[in-house]
Scaffold this motif. Structure first.
Motif, PDB file in Angstrom:
ATOM      1  N   PRO A  40       0.845  -1.199   0.000  1.00 30.93           N
ATOM      2  CA  PRO A  40       0.000   0.000   0.000  1.00 30.93           C
ATOM      3  C   PRO A  40       0.881   1.250   0.000  1.00 30.93           C
ATOM      4  CG  PRO A  40       0.033  -0.957   2.184  1.00 30.93           C
ATOM      5  CD  PRO A  40       0.777  -1.893   1.288  1.00 30.93           C
ATOM      6  N   ILE A  41       1.184   1.733  -1.183  1.00 26.65           N
ATOM      7  CA  ILE A  41       2.086   2.868  -1.333  1.00 26.65           C
ATOM      8  C   ILE A  41       1.361   3.995  -2.061  1.00 26.65           C
ATOM      9  CG2 ILE A  41       3.114   1.933  -3.428  1.00 26.65           C
ATOM     10  CD1 ILE A  41       5.827   2.987  -2.374  1.00 26.65           C
ATOM     11  N   ASP A  42       1.495   5.192  -1.558  1.00 28.85           N
ATOM     12  CA  ASP A  42       0.807   6.346  -2.115  1.00 28.85           C
ATOM     13  C   ASP A  42       1.442   6.745  -3.448  1.00 28.85           C
ATOM     14  OD1 ASP A  42       0.487   9.416  -2.477  1.00 28.85           O
ATOM     15  OD2 ASP A  42      -1.055   8.885  -1.012  1.00 28.85           O
ATOM     16  N   CYS A  43       0.646   6.842  -4.481  1.00 30.60           N
ATOM     17  CA  CYS A  43       1.136   7.146  -5.829  1.00 30.60           C
ATOM     18  C   CYS A  43       1.657   8.572  -5.975  1.00 30.60           C
ATOM     19  CB  CYS A  43       0.033   6.907  -6.862  1.00 30.60           C
ATOM     20  SG  CYS A  43      -0.452   5.181  -7.008  1.00 30.60           S
ATOM     21  N   GLU A  44       1.279   9.466  -5.085  1.00 30.80           N
ATOM     22  CA  GLU A  44       1.729  10.859  -5.171  1.00 30.80           C
ATOM     23  C   GLU A  44       2.948  11.135  -4.310  1.00 30.80           C
ATOM     24  OE1 GLU A  44      -1.454  13.639  -4.622  1.00 30.80           O
ATOM     25  OE2 GLU A  44      -2.782  12.529  -5.966  1.00 30.80           O
ATOM     26  N   THR A  45       3.013  10.505  -3.131  1.00 34.14           N
ATOM     27  CA  THR A  45       4.114  10.787  -2.199  1.00 34.14           C
ATOM     28  C   THR A  45       5.169   9.700  -2.154  1.00 34.14           C
ATOM     29  OG1 THR A  45       3.055   9.727  -0.295  1.00 34.14           O
ATOM     30  CG2 THR A  45       2.514  12.067  -0.712  1.00 34.14           C
ATOM     31  N   GLY A  46       4.811   8.486  -2.550  1.00 32.69           N
ATOM     32  CA  GLY A  46       5.728   7.360  -2.465  1.00 32.69           C
ATOM     33  C   GLY A  46       5.848   6.790  -1.062  1.00 32.69           C
ATOM     34  N   ARG A  47       5.047   7.269  -0.151  1.00 31.07           N
ATOM     35  CA  ARG A  47       5.084   6.783   1.228  1.00 31.07           C
ATOM     36  C   ARG A  47       4.111   5.628   1.418  1.00 31.07           C
ATOM     37  NH1 ARG A  47       4.857  12.657   2.911  1.00 31.07           N
ATOM     38  NH2 ARG A  47       7.048  13.232   3.054  1.00 31.07           N
ATOM     39  N   LEU A  48       4.458   4.738   2.349  1.00 31.35           N
ATOM     40  CA  LEU A  48       3.538   3.661   2.692  1.00 31.35           C
ATOM     41  C   LEU A  48       2.282   4.254   3.323  1.00 31.35           C
ATOM     42  CD1 LEU A  48       5.963   0.974   4.137  1.00 31.35           C
ATOM     43  CD2 LEU A  48       4.701   0.878   1.986  1.00 31.35           C
ATOM     44  N   VAL A  49       1.151   3.720   2.940  1.00 27.81           N
ATOM     45  CA  VAL A  49      -0.133   4.199   3.443  1.00 27.81           C
ATOM     46  C   VAL A  49      -0.468   3.437   4.723  1.00 27.81           C
ATOM     47  CG1 VAL A  49      -2.606   4.306   2.944  1.00 27.81           C
ATOM     48  CG2 VAL A  49      -0.935   4.833   1.139  1.00 27.81           C
ATOM     49  N   GLN A  50      -0.794   4.179   5.756  1.00 32.35           N
ATOM     50  CA  GLN A  50      -1.199   3.593   7.030  1.00 32.35           C
ATOM     51  C   GLN A  50      -2.724   3.527   7.080  1.00 32.35           C
ATOM     52  OE1 GLN A  50       1.307   2.596   9.297  1.00 32.35           O
ATOM     53  NE2 GLN A  50       2.502   3.068   7.473  1.00 32.35           N
ATOM     54  N   ASP A  58      -6.956  -0.631  -0.863  1.00 24.77           N
ATOM     55  CA  ASP A  58      -7.290   0.374  -1.865  1.00 24.77           C
ATOM     56  C   ASP A  58      -6.018   1.061  -2.377  1.00 24.77           C
ATOM     57  OD1 ASP A  58      -9.437   1.822  -3.308  1.00 24.77           O
ATOM     58  OD2 ASP A  58      -8.616   3.543  -2.235  1.00 24.77           O
ATOM     59  N   ALA A  59      -5.108   1.421  -1.476  1.00 18.99           N
ATOM     60  CA  ALA A  59      -3.849   2.062  -1.872  1.00 18.99           C
ATOM     61  C   ALA A  59      -3.008   1.122  -2.731  1.00 18.99           C
ATOM     62  CB  ALA A  59      -3.065   2.508  -0.638  1.00 18.99           C
ATOM     63  N   ALA A  60      -2.942  -0.148  -2.352  1.00 20.10           N
ATOM     64  CA  ALA A  60      -2.174  -1.117  -3.138  1.00 20.10           C
ATOM     65  C   ALA A  60      -2.775  -1.284  -4.532  1.00 20.10           C
ATOM     66  CB  ALA A  60      -2.107  -2.461  -2.421  1.00 20.10           C
ATOM     67  N   MET A  61      -4.101  -1.313  -4.626  1.00 28.54           N
ATOM     68  CA  MET A  61      -4.751  -1.446  -5.932  1.00 28.54           C
ATOM     69  C   MET A  61      -4.516  -0.208  -6.793  1.00 28.54           C
ATOM     70  SD  MET A  61      -6.031  -4.448  -6.370  1.00 28.54           S
ATOM     71  CE  MET A  61      -6.881  -4.043  -7.884  1.00 28.54           C
ATOM     72  N   GLY A 120       5.633  -1.562   7.752  1.00 30.42           N
ATOM     73  CA  GLY A 120       4.396  -1.459   8.501  1.00 30.42           C
ATOM     74  C   GLY A 120       3.168  -1.577   7.624  1.00 30.42           C
ATOM     75  N   PHE A 121       3.005  -2.692   6.947  1.00 30.75           N
ATOM     76  CA  PHE A 121       1.827  -2.898   6.087  1.00 30.75           C
ATOM     77  C   PHE A 121       1.391  -4.342   6.170  1.00 30.75           C
ATOM     78  CE2 PHE A 121       5.672  -3.116   3.528  1.00 30.75           C
ATOM     79  CZ  PHE A 121       5.532  -4.305   2.828  1.00 30.75           C
ATOM     80  N   ASP A 122       0.171  -4.597   5.712  1.00 30.47           N
ATOM     81  CA  ASP A 122      -0.441  -5.911   5.893  1.00 30.47           C
ATOM     82  C   ASP A 122      -0.754  -6.684   4.624  1.00 30.47           C
ATOM     83  OD1 ASP A 122      -0.633  -5.773   8.789  1.00 30.47           O
ATOM     84  OD2 ASP A 122      -2.092  -4.178   8.440  1.00 30.47           O
ATOM     85  N   LEU A 123      -0.432  -6.127   3.445  1.00 35.95           N
ATOM     86  CA  LEU A 123      -0.661  -6.889   2.224  1.00 35.95           C
ATOM     87  C   LEU A 123       0.205  -6.381   1.081  1.00 35.95           C
ATOM     88  CD1 LEU A 123      -3.874  -6.140   0.208  1.00 35.95           C
ATOM     89  CD2 LEU A 123      -2.940  -4.500   1.784  1.00 35.95           C
ATOM     90  N   GLU A 124       0.393  -7.256   0.123  1.00 33.39           N
ATOM     91  CA  GLU A 124       1.008  -6.928  -1.163  1.00 33.39           C
ATOM     92  C   GLU A 124       0.183  -7.625  -2.233  1.00 33.39           C
ATOM     93  OE1 GLU A 124       5.813  -6.418  -0.473  1.00 33.39           O
ATOM     94  OE2 GLU A 124       5.083  -8.242  -1.425  1.00 33.39           O
ATOM     95  N   ILE A 125       0.149  -7.022  -3.414  1.00 36.45           N
ATOM     96  CA  ILE A 125      -0.567  -7.628  -4.541  1.00 36.45           C
ATOM     97  C   ILE A 125       0.375  -7.648  -5.733  1.00 36.45           C
ATOM     98  CG2 ILE A 125      -2.582  -7.502  -6.065  1.00 36.45           C
ATOM     99  CD1 ILE A 125      -3.928  -5.788  -3.840  1.00 36.45           C
ATOM    100  N   GLU A 126       0.560  -8.813  -6.323  1.00 38.94           N
ATOM    101  CA  GLU A 126       1.365  -8.920  -7.532  1.00 38.94           C
ATOM    102  C   GLU A 126       0.473  -9.416  -8.656  1.00 38.94           C
ATOM    103  OE1 GLU A 126       4.528 -11.835  -7.668  1.00 38.94           O
ATOM    104  OE2 GLU A 126       3.268 -13.364  -6.775  1.00 38.94           O
ATOM    105  N   CYS A 127       0.893  -9.145  -9.886  1.00 44.70           N
ATOM    106  CA  CYS A 127       0.084  -9.653 -10.996  1.00 44.70           C
ATOM    107  C   CYS A 127       0.918  -9.806 -12.257  1.00 44.70           C
ATOM    108  CB  CYS A 127      -1.123  -8.753 -11.258  1.00 44.70           C
ATOM    109  SG  CYS A 127      -0.748  -7.147 -11.950  1.00 44.70           S
ATOM    110  N   PHE A 128       0.323 -10.509 -13.201  1.00 42.40           N
ATOM    111  CA  PHE A 128       0.896 -10.746 -14.511  1.00 42.40           C
ATOM    112  C   PHE A 128      -0.154 -10.329 -15.530  1.00 42.40           C
ATOM    113  CE2 PHE A 128       2.194 -13.949 -11.467  1.00 42.40           C
ATOM    114  CZ  PHE A 128       3.571 -13.775 -11.444  1.00 42.40           C
ATOM    115  N   ALA A 129       0.263  -9.588 -16.521  1.00 44.81           N
ATOM    116  CA  ALA A 129      -0.670  -9.103 -17.533  1.00 44.81           C
ATOM    117  C   ALA A 129      -0.128  -9.385 -18.926  1.00 44.81           C
ATOM    118  CB  ALA A 129      -0.900  -7.590 -17.365  1.00 44.81           C
ATOM    119  N   VAL A 130      -1.005  -9.375 -19.894  1.00 41.97           N
ATOM    120  CA  VAL A 130      -0.640  -9.516 -21.295  1.00 41.97           C
ATOM    121  C   VAL A 130      -0.899  -8.163 -21.947  1.00 41.97           C
ATOM    122  CG1 VAL A 130      -1.151 -10.650 -23.479  1.00 41.97           C
ATOM    123  CG2 VAL A 130      -1.219 -11.953 -21.358  1.00 41.97           C
ATOM    124  N   LYS A 131       0.105  -7.652 -22.618  1.00 44.28           N
ATOM    125  CA  LYS A 131      -0.047  -6.349 -23.263  1.00 44.28           C
ATOM    126  C   LYS A 131      -0.952  -6.509 -24.479  1.00 44.28           C
ATOM    127  CE  LYS A 131       2.719  -2.304 -23.827  1.00 44.28           C
ATOM    128  NZ  LYS A 131       4.041  -1.760 -23.713  1.00 44.28           N
TER     129      LYS A 131
END
Length: 132
Positions: A40-50, A58-61, A120-131
Motif C-alpha cells: 500500500p504505497i501512495d502514488c503521489e508521495t511514495g510513502r507507505l499508506v497507514q 485500496d492504496a495497493a490497488m 508497517g503494512f499488511d498486504l502486497e498484490i502482484e500480478c501478470f498481464a498480457v499487453k
C-alpha cells in the motif's frame, strides 16, 4: 527493442529504490507484464499508506493500476494475480476492495496468508498481464 526491460513508474519506482529494496516494480518481456508485490504505497508521495486493511488494499490497488498504466496496460489486461496478506481474516474485506477495482471480469487469483513484512503494512498484490 530489448527483449526484457524494466518499466519506470513515476514516484513509485523511486520510492522503492529509496527503501533500498533490490527489485523492479514492473518488467516487460515478450508481450507479458510482470508486477512485483505492490504494497500500500501512495502514488503521489511514495510513502507507505497507514490504515486498516481496506485503506491499505485500496492504496495497493491504486499503485498496481499506476504500474500497469506505466507499462501501457490496464486491469482488464491482468491474467493472474496473487494477494499476500498477514491475516486470512481480512479475506472478505480484501475481496470487496479488489472487486471494486477489477470490475466484472476477474483475473485468475491466489490468496496467500503470510507472517509479516519488515515494513508497517499488511498486504502486497502482484500480478501478470498480457499487453493488448
Amino acid at each position: 527493442m530489448k527483449a526484457v526491460r524494466a518499466i519506470e513508474v513515476p514516484v513509485l519506482s523511486q520510492a522503492i529504490r529509496d527503501l533500498g529494496v533490490p527489485l523492479s516494480l514492473v518488467k516487460e518481456a515478450g508481450g507479458f507484464i510482470f508486477l512485483s508485490g505492490i504494497p500500500p504505497i501512495d502514488c503521489e508521495t511514495g510513502r507507505l499508506v497507514q490504515g486498516d486493511i481496506a485503506v491499505q488494499c485500496d492504496a495497493a490497488m491504486l499503485a498496481l493500476k499506476a504500474c500497469l498504466h506505466a507499462a501501457g496496460a490496464c486491469p482488464a489486461d491482468v491474467v493472474s494475480a496473487r494477494i499476500y496478506a498477514t491475516n486470512a481474516g481480512h479475506y472478505a474485506i480484501i475481496n470487496e476492495i479488489y472487486r471494486n477495482h477489477f470490475g466484472a471480469e476477474f483475473p485468475a487469483r491466489t490468496f496467500v496468508s503470510v507472517g509479516s513484512w519488515p515494513g508497517g503494512f499488511d498486504l502486497e498484490i502482484e500480478c501478470f498481464a498480457v499487453k493488448a
